[in-house]
Motif scaffolding. Sequence first.
Motif, PDB file in Angstrom:
ATOM      1  N   PHE A  25      23.526  28.924  23.803  1.00 52.53           N
ATOM      2  CA  PHE A  25      22.561  28.311  24.706  1.00 52.53           C
ATOM      3  C   PHE A  25      23.142  28.121  26.122  1.00 52.53           C
ATOM      4  N   PRO A  26      24.365  27.534  26.262  1.00 53.59           N
ATOM      5  CA  PRO A  26      24.902  27.384  27.618  1.00 53.59           C
ATOM      6  C   PRO A  26      25.064  28.722  28.342  1.00 53.59           C
ATOM      7  N   MET A  27      25.336  29.797  27.579  1.00 54.15           N
ATOM      8  CA  MET A  27      25.493  31.106  28.224  1.00 54.15           C
ATOM      9  C   MET A  27      24.165  31.566  28.822  1.00 54.15           C
ATOM     10  N   ALA A  47      36.914  20.628  32.652  1.00 54.21           N
ATOM     11  CA  ALA A  47      37.500  19.291  32.800  1.00 54.21           C
ATOM     12  C   ALA A  47      37.309  18.494  31.507  1.00 54.21           C
ATOM     13  N   THR A  48      36.134  18.637  30.868  1.00 56.33           N
ATOM     14  CA  THR A  48      35.897  17.937  29.596  1.00 56.33           C
ATOM     15  C   THR A  48      36.955  18.329  28.569  1.00 56.33           C
ATOM     16  N   MET A  49      37.172  19.651  28.462  1.00 55.98           N
ATOM     17  CA  MET A  49      38.154  20.130  27.475  1.00 55.98           C
ATOM     18  C   MET A  49      39.561  19.683  27.860  1.00 55.98           C
ATOM     19  N   GLN A 105      31.175  30.767  27.099  1.00 56.23           N
ATOM     20  CA  GLN A 105      31.086  31.149  25.689  1.00 56.23           C
ATOM     21  C   GLN A 105      31.937  30.282  24.758  1.00 56.23           C
ATOM     22  N   MET A 106      32.789  29.396  25.322  1.00 57.61           N
ATOM     23  CA  MET A 106      33.592  28.526  24.449  1.00 57.61           C
ATOM     24  C   MET A 106      32.651  27.508  23.779  1.00 57.61           C
ATOM     25  N   PRO A 107      32.664  27.425  22.446  1.00 58.62           N
ATOM     26  CA  PRO A 107      31.753  26.492  21.771  1.00 58.62           C
ATOM     27  C   PRO A 107      32.275  25.048  21.870  1.00 58.62           C
ATOM     28  N   VAL A 108      32.172  24.467  23.076  1.00 64.43           N
ATOM     29  CA  VAL A 108      32.779  23.163  23.347  1.00 64.43           C
ATOM     30  C   VAL A 108      32.293  22.096  22.352  1.00 64.43           C
ATOM     31  N   VAL A 109      30.968  22.064  22.123  1.00 60.39           N
ATOM     32  CA  VAL A 109      30.425  21.010  21.258  1.00 60.39           C
ATOM     33  C   VAL A 109      30.962  21.176  19.831  1.00 60.39           C
ATOM     34  N   GLU A 175      42.784  25.787  21.562  1.00 54.24           N
ATOM     35  CA  GLU A 175      42.149  25.336  22.807  1.00 54.24           C
ATOM     36  C   GLU A 175      42.731  23.988  23.236  1.00 54.24           C
ATOM     37  N   PHE A 176      42.975  23.107  22.266  1.00 58.84           N
ATOM     38  CA  PHE A 176      43.561  21.803  22.618  1.00 58.84           C
ATOM     39  C   PHE A 176      44.991  21.960  23.114  1.00 58.84           C
TER      40      PHE A 176
END
Length: 370
Positions: A25-27, A47-49, A105-109, A175-176
Motif C-alpha cells: 500500500f505505501p508503495m 527515522a521511525t526505523m 517497500q520495507m514492510p515497516v508495520v 533491519e534493526f
Amino acid sequence: MYRGFESHSLRQIRTVRYHDTMASFPMVVAKHMPPSLQALAYRAQQATMMYSAVFAQRGLRRVLRRKTAPGRQAQREVARLYQALLARDLKNVEIGAYPDELLFQMPVVDYLKQIPRLALDIPRTVRRMRAGRYRDLPGDVKLDRYPPYYRRNFHWQTDGYLSRSSAQLYDVGVEFLFLGTADIMRRQVIPPVTDHLRSNPNADRVLDVACGTGRTLLQLAHTHPKLRFTGLDLSPYYVQHARQLLAEVEDLSLIADNAEAMPFADETFDVLTCVHLFHELPRPARHNVYREMLRTLKPGGLLVIEDSLQNGDSSTMSIFLQQFSKDFHEPFHNDYAKDDIGDALEEHGFEKVETELHFVAKVVRANKPS
Ligand SMILES: C[S@@+](CC[C@H](N)C(=O)[O-])C[C@H]1O[C@@H](n2cnc3c(N)ncnc32)[C@H](O)[C@@H]1O
C-alpha cells in the motif's frame, strides 16, 4: 485474430496483477506523491526505523551488560554515512536506477509487529552468548550436509540459518541491526545492473548468490520484471521463505545448494549479484566462490557484490566493525576485513573492477572478460 487479441490481453492482465501484488500500500501511495513529499515521507519512514532500532539496541546492550560503545568519532562517522546513504538512495531514484516504489517497500508495520517475537527470543540468545555456545543448532537437522564453517549460530541467532523460525525473524533482525538500512544497502547492487542492461539489452539471466530470504531478488524483480531470476542459498529454510516472498515473480528458480560448487553449467548467467556472503566465509571458501562466479558468468557478464566494509576502506569504521564482529559472532569477519574484494576479483581474472562505499557496506562491480 480474436485468439491473438485474447492472449495479448491475458498477458497484460498477468503483468498488471504481478505489479499489484508486488507493491504494498505505501508503495502505491508513494507513486502518486510529488517528489518533495515523497522524500519527506521516506525520511519519516527511515527515522521511525532508525529511532526504534537505536532504542532496541540500547536495551540490548543493557541486558548484555556491554560497557564498550563505539567512540564519539565512530558515532559521528556512522551518522554522516547514514545520511549519505539516504541521499544516495533518493538520487538513484532520480536518475532512474530503480523505481521510487522501492523507497517504500520495507514492510515497516510488519517489522514493528514482530518486535514481541524478537523480544521473546532475546533471553535464549543472551544465554547462548554468555555461555559462548555457538554450535547450539536444532537437533533434527542433518548437520553433515553443511560445511563445518556453516554449522554455527552466526550473529548468535537462534538455530543459525537452519530453521523456519530463524528465516522468519531474519529480515526484521537485520533491519534493526542496520538501523533500517538493510534493504537500502541491498539495493545498491541494482544501479550497476541497470547500467549493464542499458548497454546489453539482450542480457536476461540473473543469479543472486546466497539469496537468503529473497529481499535482493524482490527489489531486482521490481526494477527489472522481465529478467529471468535464479536464487541460490545453502539454507533450505531461507530458500523456502524466499519462495513465499517471491511468489509473484514470473520467471524464478530457487535452489538450496553451496555457492562453492554451484549446480549450473559454465557461462549460464548474464548477471550475478551477491549480498553479504563473503564476510561469513573462511578464506578457502571465499576463493572457491569467486572461482564459481567466474565460471558461471557469460563472457562480458557483470558481477556485483555487496558486503561489509574492509580495513582498507575506512580506519574509523574498521574499529567499529571489529567490535561488531566480536559482539555478534562473525568468526570470519576479521580475516575477511584484511582482504580487498576488488583485488581478489582481479586475481581471479575479473576486469573493470570498481568499488563504492555505502554506509557500513561496499559495492564492488566487475566484468568477466569478453
Ligand atoms: C548474511 S546472510 C545474507 C543473505 C541475503 N543475501 C541478504 O541480503 O539478506 C548470508 C547468507 O549466506 C548463506 N550462505 C552462507 N554460506 C553459504 C554457502 N557456502 N553457499 C550458499 N549460501 C551460503 C546463508 O545461508 C545466508 O542466507
